[in-house]
Write a protein that holds these residues in place. Structure first.
Motif, PDB file in Angstrom:
ATOM      1  N   SER A 157       0.867  -1.066   0.057  1.00  0.00           N
ATOM      2  CA  SER A 157       0.076  -0.053   0.290  1.00  0.00           C
ATOM      3  C   SER A 157       0.750   1.277   0.162  1.00  0.00           C
ATOM      4  O   SER A 157       2.029   1.205   0.440  1.00  0.00           O
ATOM      5  CB  SER A 157      -0.853   0.022   1.332  1.00  0.00           C
ATOM      6  OG  SER A 157      -1.579   1.375   1.465  1.00  0.00           O
ATOM      7  N   ASN A 185      -3.741   9.422  -3.945  1.00  0.00           N
ATOM      8  CA  ASN A 185      -3.853   8.117  -3.986  1.00  0.00           C
ATOM      9  C   ASN A 185      -3.977   7.507  -2.588  1.00  0.00           C
ATOM     10  O   ASN A 185      -4.839   6.421  -2.144  1.00  0.00           O
ATOM     11  CB  ASN A 185      -3.030   7.098  -4.978  1.00  0.00           C
ATOM     12  CG  ASN A 185      -3.445   6.992  -6.345  1.00  0.00           C
ATOM     13  OD1 ASN A 185      -2.677   6.534  -7.226  1.00  0.00           O
ATOM     14  ND2 ASN A 185      -4.590   7.373  -6.813  1.00  0.00           N
ATOM     15  N   SER A 186      -3.132   7.806  -1.950  1.00  0.00           N
ATOM     16  CA  SER A 186      -2.925   7.435  -0.394  1.00  0.00           C
ATOM     17  C   SER A 186      -4.321   7.806   0.426  1.00  0.00           C
ATOM     18  O   SER A 186      -4.689   7.187   1.334  1.00  0.00           O
ATOM     19  CB  SER A 186      -1.800   8.007   0.389  1.00  0.00           C
ATOM     20  OG  SER A 186      -1.861   9.294   0.695  1.00  0.00           O
ATOM     21  N   HIS A 188      -7.077   7.847  -1.433  1.00  0.00           N
ATOM     22  CA  HIS A 188      -8.336   7.265  -2.059  1.00  0.00           C
ATOM     23  C   HIS A 188      -8.849   8.415  -3.088  1.00  0.00           C
ATOM     24  O   HIS A 188      -9.919   8.465  -3.267  1.00  0.00           O
ATOM     25  CB  HIS A 188      -9.365   6.739  -1.271  1.00  0.00           C
ATOM     26  CG  HIS A 188      -8.743   5.661  -0.430  1.00  0.00           C
ATOM     27  ND1 HIS A 188      -8.549   4.200  -1.004  1.00  0.00           N
ATOM     28  CD2 HIS A 188      -8.407   5.561   0.983  1.00  0.00           C
ATOM     29  CE1 HIS A 188      -8.004   3.526  -0.161  1.00  0.00           C
ATOM     30  NE2 HIS A 188      -8.086   4.316   1.220  1.00  0.00           N
ATOM     31  N   GLU A 257      -4.313   0.771  -3.237  1.00  0.00           N
ATOM     32  CA  GLU A 257      -5.297   2.056  -3.421  1.00  0.00           C
ATOM     33  C   GLU A 257      -5.324   2.409  -4.980  1.00  0.00           C
ATOM     34  O   GLU A 257      -6.180   3.204  -5.255  1.00  0.00           O
ATOM     35  CB  GLU A 257      -4.685   3.241  -2.757  1.00  0.00           C
ATOM     36  CG  GLU A 257      -4.570   3.018  -1.328  1.00  0.00           C
ATOM     37  CD  GLU A 257      -3.001   2.465  -0.749  1.00  0.00           C
ATOM     38  OE1 GLU A 257      -2.925   2.770   0.154  1.00  0.00           O
ATOM     39  OE2 GLU A 257      -2.243   2.123  -1.607  1.00  0.00           O
TER      40      GLU A 257
END
Length: 357
Positions: A157, A185-186, A188, A257
């Motif tokens: 992740s 992205n981390s 979302h 993600e």
């Protein structure tokens, strides 16, 4: 006034003579417009043997020049001072170049080898019908990591990178879209998010990553990871393949993600003087055997379906670099954000780099 006019005349005459002499010398060396092709590409992004092969087959002399970012490439072409017959931009750059009138439409009748490209890589949103571009390489952005240096820990992740145990263990590529995208992205959020509140949130989270970041670097990231100068690197998949080939202790993962699915493509810029030769070069690179040779040399994934038959199975069956299309559903292609929003991304990235200091 007469002296001034005479001076201008002398300068003009001297310039004309120099231009004529230069032209004659170039012709004598075989560098006239019809038998010269200037290719503008990323560094170390083609097998030099293929250039020699193309020159031998066609009698066309290739002048190979490189750039280190899409933005630098677009600026140089927009200036129009240098003749470039073929260039290799990424997908979001193609969208921008189309808007700015920097591309010449392709003549598909002169590209019979286009039939070998997997349809999955054709008719994409940045160039419907492939009017201006032909796929060259594709890949992902992900994480290379060394399990031994991490005590057997696996990375799955983006959020794993914020682990306090990873202090001074992470190398980042020097790219605004990649690093800001990682932050988005981390959380979302989309890689193409234009919500400034979300972008500020991502930047603040990246600031908290600072203790774990050893350096933000360019091409040297490959050597540093191979030599185990750091345990983790955020890289493009082709670089990851090259790194792992040099040090098989390392592994590569696309974070759960989501991440970037990118495409680099061959185009003919508006600066082209040898449009016929440009089509010949593009079609030559689309030949399956040539595409396979190029993929082996560069290390990136080829979109040429027939070329896969000429590549080792251990390469084409490696799901890290040739994933099933069903498994890339959460990956996004970079979109053209527009000049103002791209500048905002760059500003946030610069602030992040300054925060580290």
């Amino acid at each position: 006034m007469r002296k001034l006019i005479s001076l201008f005349a002398a300068v003009f005459f001297a310039s004309f003579v120099l231009l004529y002499v230069s032209s004659q010398l170039n012709k004598a060396e075989g560098y006239s417009g019809k038998n010269t092709l200037t290719v503008y590409n990323w560094g170390d992004y083609i097998d030099p043997e293929l250039i020699k092969k193309f020159e031998k087959q066609t009698g066309i002399k290739v002048i190979y020049q490189t750039f280190d970012s899409n933005e630098a490439m677009m600026a140089k072409i927009a200036q129009g001072g240098t003749t470039f017959d073929v260039a290799v931009p990424s997908e979001y750059a193609i969208s921008k170049m189309k808007e700015d009138g920097l591309l010449i439409p392709l003549d598909h009748s002169k590209l019979p080898n286009l039939k070998y490209i997997n349809p999955r890589f054709l008719n994409l949103s940045f160039d419907p019908g492939n009017k201006y571009s032909v796929p060259y390489f594709w890949g992902t952005v992900g994480i290379v990591y060394n399990p031994e240096m991490l005590g057997g820990k696996k990375i799955t992740s983006w959020n794993d990178l914020w682990d306090k145990d990873l202090r001074n263990q992470i190398l980042l590529v020097d790219g605004a879209r990649e690093v800001i995208g990682m932050g988005l992205n981390s959380l979302h959020y989309s890689l193409n998010d234009t919500n400034k509140k979300h972008l500020q949130e991502a930047k603040k989270k990246l600031d908290r990553l600072t203790p774990n970041v050893k350096a933000i670097v360019g091409d040297e990231i490959k050597m540093l990871l191979v030599n185990e100068e750091a345990a983790i690197g955020v890289v493009w998949s082709g670089d990851a393949a090259e790194i792992i080939a040099e040090n098989d202790k390392l592994d590569y993962v696309v974070p759960k993600e989501g991440s970037n699915l990118w495409f680099d493509n061959m185009v003919i810029p508006k600066t082209a003087k040898n449009i016929e030769g440009a089509h010949q070069f593009i079609n030559f690179m689309l030949d399956p055997k040539n595409a396979a040779q190029n993929a082996e040399y560069v290390g990136y994934s080829t979109p040429n379906e027939k070329a896969l038959d000429y590549l080792p199975k251990e390469v084409t069956e490696d799901k890290r670099f040739y994933p099933d299309f069903e498994s890339v559903g959460n990956l996004e292609v970079y979109e053209n954000l527009g000049k103002r929003m791209l500048a905002y991304y760059n500003e946030l990235f610069l602030q992040f780099k300054m925060h580290r200091k």
